[in-house]
Write a protein that holds these residues in place. Structure first.
Motif, PDB file in Angstrom:
ATOM      1  N   LEU A  12       3.476 -10.816   1.864  1.00 36.85           N
ATOM      2  CA  LEU A  12       4.579  -9.900   2.136  1.00 36.85           C
ATOM      3  C   LEU A  12       4.107  -8.490   1.797  1.00 36.85           C
ATOM      4  O   LEU A  12       3.552  -8.258   0.725  1.00 36.85           O
ATOM      5  CB  LEU A  12       5.777 -10.282   1.266  1.00 36.85           C
ATOM      6  CG  LEU A  12       7.055  -9.451   1.404  1.00 36.85           C
ATOM      7  CD1 LEU A  12       7.727  -9.718   2.748  1.00 36.85           C
ATOM      8  CD2 LEU A  12       8.024  -9.783   0.261  1.00 36.85           C
ATOM      9  N   PHE A  13       4.316  -7.551   2.732  1.00 39.22           N
ATOM     10  CA  PHE A  13       3.885  -6.184   2.445  1.00 39.22           C
ATOM     11  C   PHE A  13       4.922  -5.194   2.954  1.00 39.22           C
ATOM     12  O   PHE A  13       5.630  -5.448   3.936  1.00 39.22           O
ATOM     13  CB  PHE A  13       2.512  -5.881   3.067  1.00 39.22           C
ATOM     14  CG  PHE A  13       2.460  -5.983   4.565  1.00 39.22           C
ATOM     15  CD1 PHE A  13       2.661  -4.871   5.362  1.00 39.22           C
ATOM     16  CD2 PHE A  13       2.201  -7.194   5.176  1.00 39.22           C
ATOM     17  CE1 PHE A  13       2.606  -4.955   6.747  1.00 39.22           C
ATOM     18  CE2 PHE A  13       2.135  -7.296   6.553  1.00 39.22           C
ATOM     19  CZ  PHE A  13       2.339  -6.174   7.343  1.00 39.22           C
ATOM     20  N   ALA A  14       5.023  -4.061   2.251  1.00 42.33           N
ATOM     21  CA  ALA A  14       5.972  -3.013   2.614  1.00 42.33           C
ATOM     22  C   ALA A  14       5.195  -1.764   3.008  1.00 42.33           C
ATOM     23  O   ALA A  14       4.317  -1.309   2.270  1.00 42.33           O
ATOM     24  CB  ALA A  14       6.901  -2.706   1.447  1.00 42.33           C
ATOM     25  N   GLY A  15       5.547  -1.201   4.169  1.00 38.65           N
ATOM     26  CA  GLY A  15       4.874  -0.001   4.626  1.00 38.65           C
ATOM     27  C   GLY A  15       5.220   0.294   6.062  1.00 38.65           C
ATOM     28  O   GLY A  15       6.294  -0.068   6.545  1.00 38.65           O
ATOM     29  N   GLY A  16       4.291   0.952   6.750  1.00 39.18           N
ATOM     30  CA  GLY A  16       4.462   1.266   8.166  1.00 39.18           C
ATOM     31  C   GLY A  16       3.270   0.753   8.945  1.00 39.18           C
ATOM     32  O   GLY A  16       2.560  -0.160   8.497  1.00 39.18           O
ATOM     33  N   ASP A  17       3.022   1.344  10.100  1.00 36.71           N
ATOM     34  CA  ASP A  17       1.946   0.847  10.942  1.00 36.71           C
ATOM     35  C   ASP A  17       0.573   1.050  10.311  1.00 36.71           C
ATOM     36  O   ASP A  17      -0.337   0.238  10.515  1.00 36.71           O
ATOM     37  CB  ASP A  17       2.000   1.532  12.307  1.00 36.71           C
ATOM     38  CG  ASP A  17       3.162   1.026  13.152  1.00 36.71           C
ATOM     39  OD1 ASP A  17       3.558  -0.136  12.960  1.00 36.71           O
ATOM     40  OD2 ASP A  17       3.662   1.791  13.989  1.00 36.71           O
ATOM     41  N   GLY A  18       0.396   2.115   9.541  1.00 38.99           N
ATOM     42  CA  GLY A  18      -0.876   2.318   8.855  1.00 38.99           C
ATOM     43  C   GLY A  18      -1.148   1.215   7.847  1.00 38.99           C
ATOM     44  O   GLY A  18      -2.274   0.722   7.722  1.00 38.99           O
TER      45      GLY A  18
END
Length: 376
Positions: free
Chosen positions: A109-115
């Motif tokens: 599970l990860f939180a962020g954007g396209d980068g």
């Protein structure tokens, strides 16, 4: 026990509220402009869906704001397996992926954007199931939940042992520096395995069901990538909302019910008539970007007479890029596409199977035919 790996990009989303069009390389400037971090709060919203399932899972995460902080705030069981630099970097994300994979996690599970998705994709082994919490400015990739809570609910289904199908989803990103200058340069960086539940995952299409907004974005990104590969070509942009989505992604003014001309992602001429358009492209390499009329399937001859037989012949059949969502194609209920150029010979030459761009690197073959030809 279900083993969840957790990685948070604490800098994700900083550039959005202060109009920096992203956060890549802009974190310090964003903070100076008054941006407030949002990734930790959005991760809390996702993990809050698991608070009643604490006895069914274990979290393996990263020290500090890359995971540990949120786990402590929600009193969730966790093990910190990697200590990042300060401030955190993309390399920390990639190294953290490797450390968490060593723990035998069932899902990352990860939180962020396209980068962030790009960094995870670069480091994650094939076959690892992942799921993204949308926290960045740019969320074009199909690996994210529709909302943080949606991501958490889907994860809760997995923790409870409910059957969830899996699917491959694209990892997409755009060039932020170009985007800040009004130019959209999209690129696909790979794909990752995700839980494929349409209710919760930001998928463009699953089991034939489409989200029109996301599909139009995918089609636009495909066309823009093709344009970049044909940098010496003039692009005739036909009428209709599907083509308008491409112009919007390019950041260009668009004539919704007219025909525009684009060269090197710049607007050359707007709302051209048939004669003016032919004069512009008669001695130039050109391609035609066009959609069809939903429900009836006409490509030419209905509201776009600026695309005269002379223009179409100059462009050539092989240089026509036809765009449509699968929803629009399905509305034809199996009927072929139509052309009515006022030139019967040209109509016949345009007949046969034609490629239709229906998404990012996604095409289908559809037949073009006319009643008079079918009767012969």
């Amino acid at each position: 026990m279900f083993k969840i790996g957790l990685i948070i990009n604490p800098l994700a989303g900083l550039g959005g509220s202060v109009a920096l069009k992203g956060s890549d390389g802009m974190a310090e400037q964003a903070l100076v402009l008054g941006a407030e971090p949002r990734a930790l709060t959005r991760t809390q919203l996702a993990l809050a869906e698991l608070t009643d399932l604490k006895d069914r899972f274990t979290l393996f995460t990263v020290a500090g704001d890359m995971g540990e902080t949120v786990c402590r705030q929600l009193a969730l069981p966790f093990n910190a397996c990697y200590r990042p630099a300060s401030p955190t970097t993309a390399e920390d994300t990639r190294n953290a992926v490797a450390s968490l994979v060593e723990q035998g996690i069932d899902l990352l599970l990860f939180a962020g954007g396209d980068g962030t998705a790009r960094d995870v994709c670069a480091a994650a082994p094939d076959g690892l199931c992942v799921l993204g919490i949308p926290a960045g400015v740019k969320i074009h990739s199909g690996v994210y939940g529709v909302t943080p809570a949606g991501t958490g609910r889907l994860l809760a289904k997995l923790v409870r042992g409910e059957p969830v199908s899996l699917m491959e989803a694209d990892v997409m990103d755009i060039d932020e520096a170009a985007f800040r200058e009004g130019r959209v340069r999209a690129r696909r960086y790979g794909e990752m395995l995700i839980p494929g539940e349409l209710s919760y995952v930001q998928a463009v299409k699953v089991s034939g069901v489409e989200s029109d907004e996301l599909v139009l974005t995918d089609i636009a990104d495909d066309i823009i990538e093709r344009m970049q590969e044909d940098d010496d070509c003039y692009f005739i942009m036909g009428s209709g909302s599907t083509v308008a989505a491409v112009m919007e992604r390019l950041g260009l003014e668009n004539t919704l019910l007219g025909v525009d001309l684009v060269y090197q992602q710049r607007l050359v001429a707007s709302d051209l008539d048939a004669r003016g358009l032919y004069q512009q492209i008669r001695d130039k390499k050109s391609k035609l970007v066009i959609t069809l009329i939903g429900g009836q399937g006409h490509i030419f001859g209905r509201g776009n007479q600026q695309l005269s037989p002379e223009v179409i012949k100059t462009v050539g059949r092989d240089n026509i890029w036809l765009l449509a969502t699968k929803t629009k194609l399905n509305s034809l209920q199996g009927r072929p596409l139509r052309v009515d150029t006022n030139d019967p010979e040209l109509d016949r030459a345009l007949g046969g199977l034609m490629r239709v761009i229906t998404g990012y690197h996604d095409e289908v073959l559809v037949r073009v035919a006319n009643p008079e030809d079918e009767a012969q």
